[in-house]
Design a protein around this motif. Sequence first.
Motif, PDB file in Angstrom:
ATOM      1  N   PRO A   1     -11.325   6.033  14.984  1.00 51.73           N
ATOM      2  CA  PRO A   1     -11.599   5.063  13.918  1.00 51.73           C
ATOM      3  C   PRO A   1     -10.484   4.027  13.836  1.00 51.73           C
ATOM      4  CG  PRO A   1     -10.868   7.140  12.987  1.00 51.73           C
ATOM      5  CD  PRO A   1     -11.017   7.347  14.472  1.00 51.73           C
ATOM      6  N   PRO A   2     -10.788   2.877  13.291  1.00 52.19           N
ATOM      7  CA  PRO A   2      -9.742   1.858  13.165  1.00 52.19           C
ATOM      8  C   PRO A   2      -8.663   2.294  12.181  1.00 52.19           C
ATOM      9  CG  PRO A   2     -11.802   1.100  12.199  1.00 52.19           C
ATOM     10  CD  PRO A   2     -12.059   2.442  12.786  1.00 52.19           C
ATOM     11  N   VAL A   3      -7.543   1.638  12.250  1.00 61.38           N
ATOM     12  CA  VAL A   3      -6.467   1.867  11.285  1.00 61.38           C
ATOM     13  C   VAL A   3      -6.768   0.944  10.102  1.00 61.38           C
ATOM     14  CG1 VAL A   3      -3.982   1.800  10.897  1.00 61.38           C
ATOM     15  CG2 VAL A   3      -4.882   2.416  13.153  1.00 61.38           C
ATOM     16  N   PHE A   4      -7.391   1.497   9.087  1.00 57.50           N
ATOM     17  CA  PHE A   4      -7.872   0.689   7.973  1.00 57.50           C
ATOM     18  C   PHE A   4      -6.743   0.046   7.177  1.00 57.50           C
ATOM     19  CE2 PHE A   4     -11.615   3.287   8.823  1.00 57.50           C
ATOM     20  CZ  PHE A   4     -12.584   2.306   8.864  1.00 57.50           C
ATOM     21  N   ASP A   5      -5.558   0.633   7.236  1.00 54.70           N
ATOM     22  CA  ASP A   5      -4.431   0.085   6.475  1.00 54.70           C
ATOM     23  C   ASP A   5      -4.061  -1.334   6.889  1.00 54.70           C
ATOM     24  OD1 ASP A   5      -4.322   2.499   5.172  1.00 54.70           O
ATOM     25  OD2 ASP A   5      -2.619   3.254   6.317  1.00 54.70           O
ATOM     26  N   VAL A   6      -4.422  -1.733   8.093  1.00 56.06           N
ATOM     27  CA  VAL A   6      -4.071  -3.073   8.564  1.00 56.06           C
ATOM     28  C   VAL A   6      -5.229  -4.058   8.440  1.00 56.06           C
ATOM     29  CG1 VAL A   6      -2.284  -2.199  10.126  1.00 56.06           C
ATOM     30  CG2 VAL A   6      -4.611  -2.577  10.982  1.00 56.06           C
ATOM     31  N   LEU A   7      -6.383  -3.594   7.977  1.00 55.98           N
ATOM     32  CA  LEU A   7      -7.543  -4.465   7.833  1.00 55.98           C
ATOM     33  C   LEU A   7      -7.591  -5.093   6.450  1.00 55.98           C
ATOM     34  CD1 LEU A   7     -10.347  -2.317   9.506  1.00 55.98           C
ATOM     35  CD2 LEU A   7      -8.981  -4.132  10.533  1.00 55.98           C
ATOM     36  N   GLU A   8      -8.205  -6.245   6.380  1.00 56.24           N
ATOM     37  CA  GLU A   8      -8.455  -6.900   5.098  1.00 56.24           C
ATOM     38  C   GLU A   8      -9.646  -6.212   4.425  1.00 56.24           C
ATOM     39  OE1 GLU A   8      -6.696  -9.423   3.683  1.00 56.24           O
ATOM     40  OE2 GLU A   8      -5.310  -9.189   5.350  1.00 56.24           O
TER      41      GLU A   8
ATOM     42  N   ALA B   1     -17.196  -4.162   5.810  1.00 56.93           N
ATOM     43  CA  ALA B   1     -18.166  -4.187   6.911  1.00 56.93           C
ATOM     44  C   ALA B   1     -18.399  -2.782   7.465  1.00 56.93           C
ATOM     45  CB  ALA B   1     -17.690  -5.126   8.007  1.00 56.93           C
ATOM     46  N   TYR B   2     -17.388  -1.931   7.393  1.00 57.38           N
ATOM     47  CA  TYR B   2     -17.520  -0.563   7.906  1.00 57.38           C
ATOM     48  C   TYR B   2     -18.371   0.323   7.003  1.00 57.38           C
ATOM     49  CZ  TYR B   2     -14.505  -0.941  11.933  1.00 57.38           C
ATOM     50  OH  TYR B   2     -13.995  -1.268  13.161  1.00 57.38           O
ATOM     51  N   LEU B   3     -18.714  -0.135   5.822  1.00 62.57           N
ATOM     52  CA  LEU B   3     -19.563   0.666   4.941  1.00 62.57           C
ATOM     53  C   LEU B   3     -20.967   0.827   5.506  1.00 62.57           C
ATOM     54  CD1 LEU B   3     -18.462  -0.605   1.414  1.00 62.57           C
ATOM     55  CD2 LEU B   3     -17.602   1.348   2.729  1.00 62.57           C
TER      56      LEU B   3
ATOM     57  N   ASN C   1      -7.504   1.761  -2.363  1.00 68.89           N
ATOM     58  CA  ASN C   1      -6.104   1.350  -2.507  1.00 68.89           C
ATOM     59  C   ASN C   1      -5.958  -0.159  -2.659  1.00 68.89           C
ATOM     60  OD1 ASN C   1      -5.233   4.035  -2.086  1.00 68.89           O
ATOM     61  ND2 ASN C   1      -5.423   3.761   0.106  1.00 68.89           N
ATOM     62  N   GLU C   2      -7.067  -0.880  -2.690  1.00 64.98           N
ATOM     63  CA  GLU C   2      -7.046  -2.339  -2.728  1.00 64.98           C
ATOM     64  C   GLU C   2      -7.433  -2.857  -4.104  1.00 64.98           C
ATOM     65  OE1 GLU C   2      -6.150  -4.238  -0.100  1.00 64.98           O
ATOM     66  OE2 GLU C   2      -5.869  -2.470   1.156  1.00 64.98           O
ATOM     67  N   GLU C   3      -6.956  -4.042  -4.416  1.00 68.27           N
ATOM     68  CA  GLU C   3      -7.432  -4.745  -5.609  1.00 68.27           C
ATOM     69  C   GLU C   3      -8.674  -5.501  -5.189  1.00 68.27           C
ATOM     70  OE1 GLU C   3      -4.663  -6.943  -7.969  1.00 68.27           O
ATOM     71  OE2 GLU C   3      -3.029  -5.603  -7.415  1.00 68.27           O
ATOM     72  N   LEU C   4      -9.800  -5.134  -5.771  1.00 66.84           N
ATOM     73  CA  LEU C   4     -11.075  -5.681  -5.341  1.00 66.84           C
ATOM     74  C   LEU C   4     -11.723  -6.524  -6.431  1.00 66.84           C
ATOM     75  CD1 LEU C   4     -12.479  -2.456  -3.655  1.00 66.84           C
ATOM     76  CD2 LEU C   4     -11.388  -4.396  -2.521  1.00 66.84           C
ATOM     77  N   GLU C   5     -12.543  -7.443  -5.971  1.00 61.90           N
ATOM     78  CA  GLU C   5     -13.343  -8.262  -6.879  1.00 61.90           C
ATOM     79  C   GLU C   5     -14.524  -7.428  -7.377  1.00 61.90           C
ATOM     80  OE1 GLU C   5     -12.510 -11.398  -7.741  1.00 61.90           O
ATOM     81  OE2 GLU C   5     -10.728 -11.221  -6.473  1.00 61.90           O
ATOM     82  N   GLU C   6     -15.149  -7.910  -8.428  1.00 62.80           N
ATOM     83  CA  GLU C   6     -16.283  -7.201  -9.022  1.00 62.80           C
ATOM     84  C   GLU C   6     -17.416  -6.998  -8.016  1.00 62.80           C
ATOM     85  OE1 GLU C   6     -19.205  -7.997 -12.755  1.00 62.80           O
ATOM     86  OE2 GLU C   6     -17.070  -8.428 -13.062  1.00 62.80           O
ATOM     87  N   GLU C   7     -17.682  -8.009  -7.193  1.00 65.01           N
ATOM     88  CA  GLU C   7     -18.737  -7.914  -6.186  1.00 65.01           C
ATOM     89  C   GLU C   7     -18.427  -6.828  -5.153  1.00 65.01           C
ATOM     90  OE1 GLU C   7     -19.977 -10.733  -2.589  1.00 65.01           O
ATOM     91  OE2 GLU C   7     -20.392 -11.654  -4.540  1.00 65.01           O
ATOM     92  N   GLU C   8     -17.160  -6.712  -4.780  1.00 62.53           N
ATOM     93  CA  GLU C   8     -16.753  -5.686  -3.818  1.00 62.53           C
ATOM     94  C   GLU C   8     -16.862  -4.291  -4.432  1.00 62.53           C
ATOM     95  OE1 GLU C   8     -13.566  -8.428  -1.353  1.00 62.53           O
ATOM     96  OE2 GLU C   8     -12.938  -7.497  -3.242  1.00 62.53           O
TER      97      GLU C   8
END
Length: 91
Positions: A21-28, A34-36, A53-60
């Motif tokens: 799997p990708p290293v998600f810590d380095v992805l935006e 997209a991986y969902l 672990n991210e600050e996400l917008e309401e849509e996200e």
Amino acid sequence: MAVTVLSTLIESEQTFPETAPPVFDVLEPTEMLAYLEHPDAEARRLAVESLGNEELEEEEMAQILAVAESDPAVTVRAQAWQSLTAGLEND
């Protein structure tokens, strides 16, 4: 030396995954989202875990909620609920 190690691995019938799997810590976050829709449940679970672990917008956050409610894998749904909770605690 390398041949000996390779021979030992072959003889022990150890297997290695074809992909990792990708290293998600380095992805935006947009890349993680997209991986969902990835066909592999573990990739989806890891993506949604990192999104917690991210600050996400309401849509996200709404996208994660959709995963929590409807992903076919229980492990992904459970992780999505945990990530949503973590996201609320980060606010």
